[in-house]
Design a protein around this motif. Structure first.
Motif, mmCIF file in Angstrom:
data_model
loop_
_atom_site.group_PDB
_atom_site.id
_atom_site.type_symbol
_atom_site.label_atom_id
_atom_site.label_comp_id
_atom_site.label_asym_id
_atom_site.label_seq_id
_atom_site.Cartn_x
_atom_site.Cartn_y
_atom_site.Cartn_z
ATOM 1 N N ASN A 176 0.751 -1.328 0.146
ATOM 2 C CA ASN A 176 -0.146 -0.016 0.108
ATOM 3 C C ASN A 176 0.668 1.258 0.083
ATOM 4 O O ASN A 176 0.314 2.367 0.473
ATOM 5 C CB ASN A 176 -1.068 -0.135 1.361
ATOM 6 N N ASN A 177 2.258 1.060 -0.378
ATOM 7 C CA ASN A 177 2.782 2.490 -0.418
ATOM 8 C C ASN A 177 3.410 2.639 -1.751
ATOM 9 O O ASN A 177 3.429 3.795 -2.248
ATOM 10 C CB ASN A 177 4.038 2.356 0.397
ATOM 11 N N ALA A 215 -4.757 -3.107 4.036
ATOM 12 C CA ALA A 215 -6.150 -2.506 4.025
ATOM 13 C C ALA A 215 -5.997 -0.876 3.622
ATOM 14 O O ALA A 215 -5.283 -0.295 3.933
ATOM 15 C CB ALA A 215 -6.939 -2.546 5.439
ATOM 16 N N SER A 216 -6.818 -0.504 2.668
ATOM 17 C CA SER A 216 -6.747 1.069 2.407
ATOM 18 C C SER A 216 -7.550 1.710 3.476
ATOM 19 O O SER A 216 -7.401 3.064 3.431
ATOM 20 C CB SER A 216 -7.075 1.312 0.926
ATOM 21 N N VAL A 217 -8.409 1.303 4.146
ATOM 22 C CA VAL A 217 -9.112 1.903 5.399
ATOM 23 C C VAL A 217 -9.052 0.853 6.470
ATOM 24 O O VAL A 217 -9.124 -0.233 6.495
ATOM 25 C CB VAL A 217 -10.740 1.945 4.684
ATOM 26 N N ILE A 218 -8.489 1.541 7.675
ATOM 27 C CA ILE A 218 -8.472 0.898 8.946
ATOM 28 C C ILE A 218 -9.622 1.749 9.763
ATOM 29 O O ILE A 218 -9.387 2.791 9.982
ATOM 30 C CB ILE A 218 -7.267 0.806 9.318
ATOM 31 N N ALA A 262 -13.258 -1.887 5.332
ATOM 32 C CA ALA A 262 -12.042 -1.757 5.919
ATOM 33 C C ALA A 262 -11.769 -2.820 6.879
ATOM 34 O O ALA A 262 -12.618 -3.842 7.023
ATOM 35 C CB ALA A 262 -12.341 -0.411 6.752
ATOM 36 N N ALA A 263 -10.542 -2.782 7.487
ATOM 37 C CA ALA A 263 -9.971 -3.836 8.450
ATOM 38 C C ALA A 263 -9.984 -2.953 9.627
ATOM 39 O O ALA A 263 -10.178 -2.126 10.055
ATOM 40 C CB ALA A 263 -8.419 -4.199 8.179
ATOM 41 N N VAL A 316 1.010 0.327 10.079
ATOM 42 C CA VAL A 316 0.079 0.524 9.090
ATOM 43 C C VAL A 316 -0.049 1.718 8.407
ATOM 44 O O VAL A 316 0.283 2.886 8.998
ATOM 45 C CB VAL A 316 -1.222 0.108 9.328
ATOM 46 N N THR A 317 -0.234 1.857 6.974
ATOM 47 C CA THR A 317 -0.176 3.160 6.229
ATOM 48 C C THR A 317 -1.277 3.099 5.454
ATOM 49 O O THR A 317 -1.344 3.316 4.289
ATOM 50 C CB THR A 317 1.043 3.473 5.605
ATOM 51 N N PRO A 318 -2.536 3.131 5.911
ATOM 52 C CA PRO A 318 -3.934 3.152 4.833
ATOM 53 C C PRO A 318 -4.122 4.392 4.435
ATOM 54 O O PRO A 318 -3.492 5.466 5.081
ATOM 55 C CB PRO A 318 -4.810 2.633 5.766
ATOM 56 N N ASP A 319 -4.939 4.687 3.632
ATOM 57 C CA ASP A 319 -5.508 5.915 2.905
ATOM 58 C C ASP A 319 -6.414 6.744 3.884
ATOM 59 O O ASP A 319 -6.190 8.025 4.181
ATOM 60 C CB ASP A 319 -6.171 5.630 1.655
#
Lengths: 319, 256
Positions: A154-155, A199-202, A227-228, A254-257
């Motif tokens: 996700n980066n 995940a892009s949303v957490i 999301a997670a 983590v680094t989600p959006d």
């Protein structure tokens, strides 16, 4: 022209997204490189083609019932044979459970350096990676020899998908032998099927949730957003949830959006694990909570009132 | 049983990081045993108490790391070894691999335990690298281990799923959170630890030259991420706050 080997991963019948990102990373090392993908598992040959759509020139499939579940022994036998056959200039893999486990073993075997958990690449040869769980970053170079690294999911963007692209699909037979590890069972625990690291949303909860039962309201919000669900150390220590969900300097980074922090104070050890998220939303009843210092949007209020309303509002907008 | 723990001295997780000229500022910082390595020490002590034998804790570091080794001894480990890397410039994970391999090739370890990852460098490479050099199996990220005869029955965390597996000894395992609850050193433990053996080894002792342990990677810079600015606090009734938030996420932040 260099040759870049992308070690891909298949999960639940399809490639993990980080494998496409790894193709993107290989192209960042050398735009004109020949990209060779390798895919291991049982019955994986049928999915191998998708890697072409992201820019792989060749894909080597190794299909065996001995590769159904990951073991370092079987994977290293196969991958060493592929590496010896291909003699690549660079190797890239996702920094996943398997990537973290197998790449140091390969690096040891190859007598090479390895840069783990890369989040960006500058000028093709300078790897940027978080240290102290994201409290700081370092720039690392491998001055000579194999450019071997793993990327954090996700980066690094995956290349644009192009279904018209094709390549050379190859299979390799490897005699996998002398395995000592016996897999007895695999128990799936993850409640929502979305993996925290990808995940892009957490949606993450803290002690403010007050009980294991109350985490349900986060599950409902997470469902709507695909999301997670994560948690702070406080919530895990209080046994509201499993340690597998913990985000922080101990736990997952983590680094989600989008990161929605619910009822958690923002202790430095938690913040280290999530502060590099692109957008942070904080919901907390204490206006002085540290988490508001790093949040892009903050709501001061009772989470038991706000979160269900938020779930309903997202439902309206996202349908 | 011949039980070993590899551990690392790290910054306390509560510490803020400061950087001067590309180097981490260590002055005044609190140091601890890397939290994941602490689980390894605890598990090693429990295995010894059940099966007998001896626990040796090993670290690669400078003189200051003696403090963390003494803490492990106070928890209940029997012996400690400090592999002094003061003479090594620009070491990396390969360096640590080489130093530990040189030490371990003469030890007949039944089991080596370490942390899943160190909270400073965060690469998680050293365990699997060392196991490979020693020609033994490794299992990372374990949440349970039971030794039965010459077999280790292990539960491994796989991104939230659990894998149950069996592997023969000798084996190297790395600890994930949830493996156990590390004990605090007791006062008698602390007193006893002062008399327990702590051996310091350098490159010569391990028959190594500087070029044998030279890093394969080079850190060219370190920096802090841009400071995150506090954002916007939403006002009004809960209904208004919620609908404004969703609108902002959609139209301004564009993340949904």
């Amino acid at each position: 022209m260099t040759k870049q080997l992308v070690i891909s991963e298949v999960k639940d019948g399809g490639f993990r997204n980080v494998s496409f990102e790894a193709v993107g990373a290989a192209k960042m090392v050398d735009e004109s490189a020949e990209i060779v993908g390798v895919v291991l598992g049982e019955g994986v040959s049928s999915v191998a083609d998708e890697l072409f759509h992201y820019g792989a020139d060749r894909v080597i499939s190794v299909d065996s019932d001995k590769l159904k579940e990951y073991t370092p022994e079987a994977y290293s036998q196969v991958l060493m044979q592929v590496i010896e056959q291909e003699n690549p200039d660079g190797i890239v893999m996702g920094h996943t459970s398997i990537g973290r486990d197998i790449t140091p073993k390969l690096a040891s075997r190859l007598g090479s350096g390895l840069v783990s958990d890369v989040v960006a690449i500058e000028g093709g040869a300078t790897f940027i990676r978080p240290i102290y769980s994201g409290k700081a970053f370092e720039k690392v170079e491998i001055e000579e020899g194999l450019q071997f690294f793993t990327i954090r999911p996700n980066n690094i963007p995956a290349p644009e998908k192009d279904e018209g692209k094709n390549g050379s699909a190859e299979t390799l037979d490897v005699d996998i032998k002398d395995l000592q590890t016996v897999i007895k069972d695999v128990v799936k625990n993850t409640t929502s099927g979305v993996d925290l690291s990808e995940a892009s949303v957490i949606v993450a909860g803290g002690r403010g949730l007050k009980s294991e039962e109350n985490f349900k309201i986060l599950d409902e919000l997470a469902d709507v957003l695909n999301a997670a669900v994560g948690a702070s150390r406080g919530a895990c220590d209080a046994e509201y949830c499993d340690y597998a969900m913990q985000i922080g300097q101990t736990g997952k980074v983590v680094t989600p959006d989008l990161y929605i922090a619910v009822g958690l104070s923002g202790a430095i050890q938690h913040v280290a694990g999530m502060s590099n998220s692109k957008i942070i939303v904080a919901i907390n009843k204490d206006p002085e909570a540290e988490i508001f210092q790093i949040a892009d949007y903050g709501i001061v209020g009772d989470l038991f009132e706000i979160v269900p309303k938020l779930t309903e509002e997202f439902k309206k907008v996202l349908v | 049983m011949n039980i070993f723990v590899i551990l690392k001295r790290t910054f306390d997780t509560e510490e803020k990081i400061q950087i001067d000229n590309g180097e981490i500022v260590e002055d005044g910082a609190e140091f601890i045993i890397n939290p994941y390595d602490e689980y390894a020490v605890e598990e090693a002590i429990q295995i010894r108490d059940e099966h007998g034998g001896e626990v040796t804790v090993v670290t690669v570091g400078e003189e200051e790391a003696e403090k963390q080794l003494r803490t492990a001894l106070a928890m209940g480990a029997d012996k400690a070894v400090l592999i002094d890397n003061e003479d090594v410039e620009d070491g990396d994970t390969f360096t640590t691999q080489a130093l530990l391999t040189a030490y371990f090739k003469d030890q007949e370890a039944d089991i080596i335990l370490g942390g899943n990852v160190a909270v400073d460098g965060g690469s998680g490479q050293v365990g699997p690298r060392l196991a490979d050099q020693l020609g033994i199996n490794h299992v990372t990220s374990i949440t349970d281990i039971v030794i039965e005869g010459s077999t280790a029955k292990i539960e491994k965390d796989v991104e939230g799923d659990q894998m149950m597996l069996e592997v023969p000894l000798p084996v190297l395992v790395t600890a994930q959170q949830g493996l156990n609850e590390p004990r605090y050193p007791s006062l008698p433990g602390i007193m006893k630890a002062k008399k327990k053996p702590l051996e310091t080894l350098d490159l010569d002792d391990l028959d190594l030259d500087e070029e044998d342990v030279e890093g394969k990677t080079k850190t060219v810079d370190r920096y802090l991420p841009p400071e995150k600015q506090a954002g916007r606090m939403l006002e009004g009734e809960p209904e208004d706050q919620v609908s404004e938030l969703v609108t902002l996420l959609k139209n301004e932040a564009k993340v949904i």
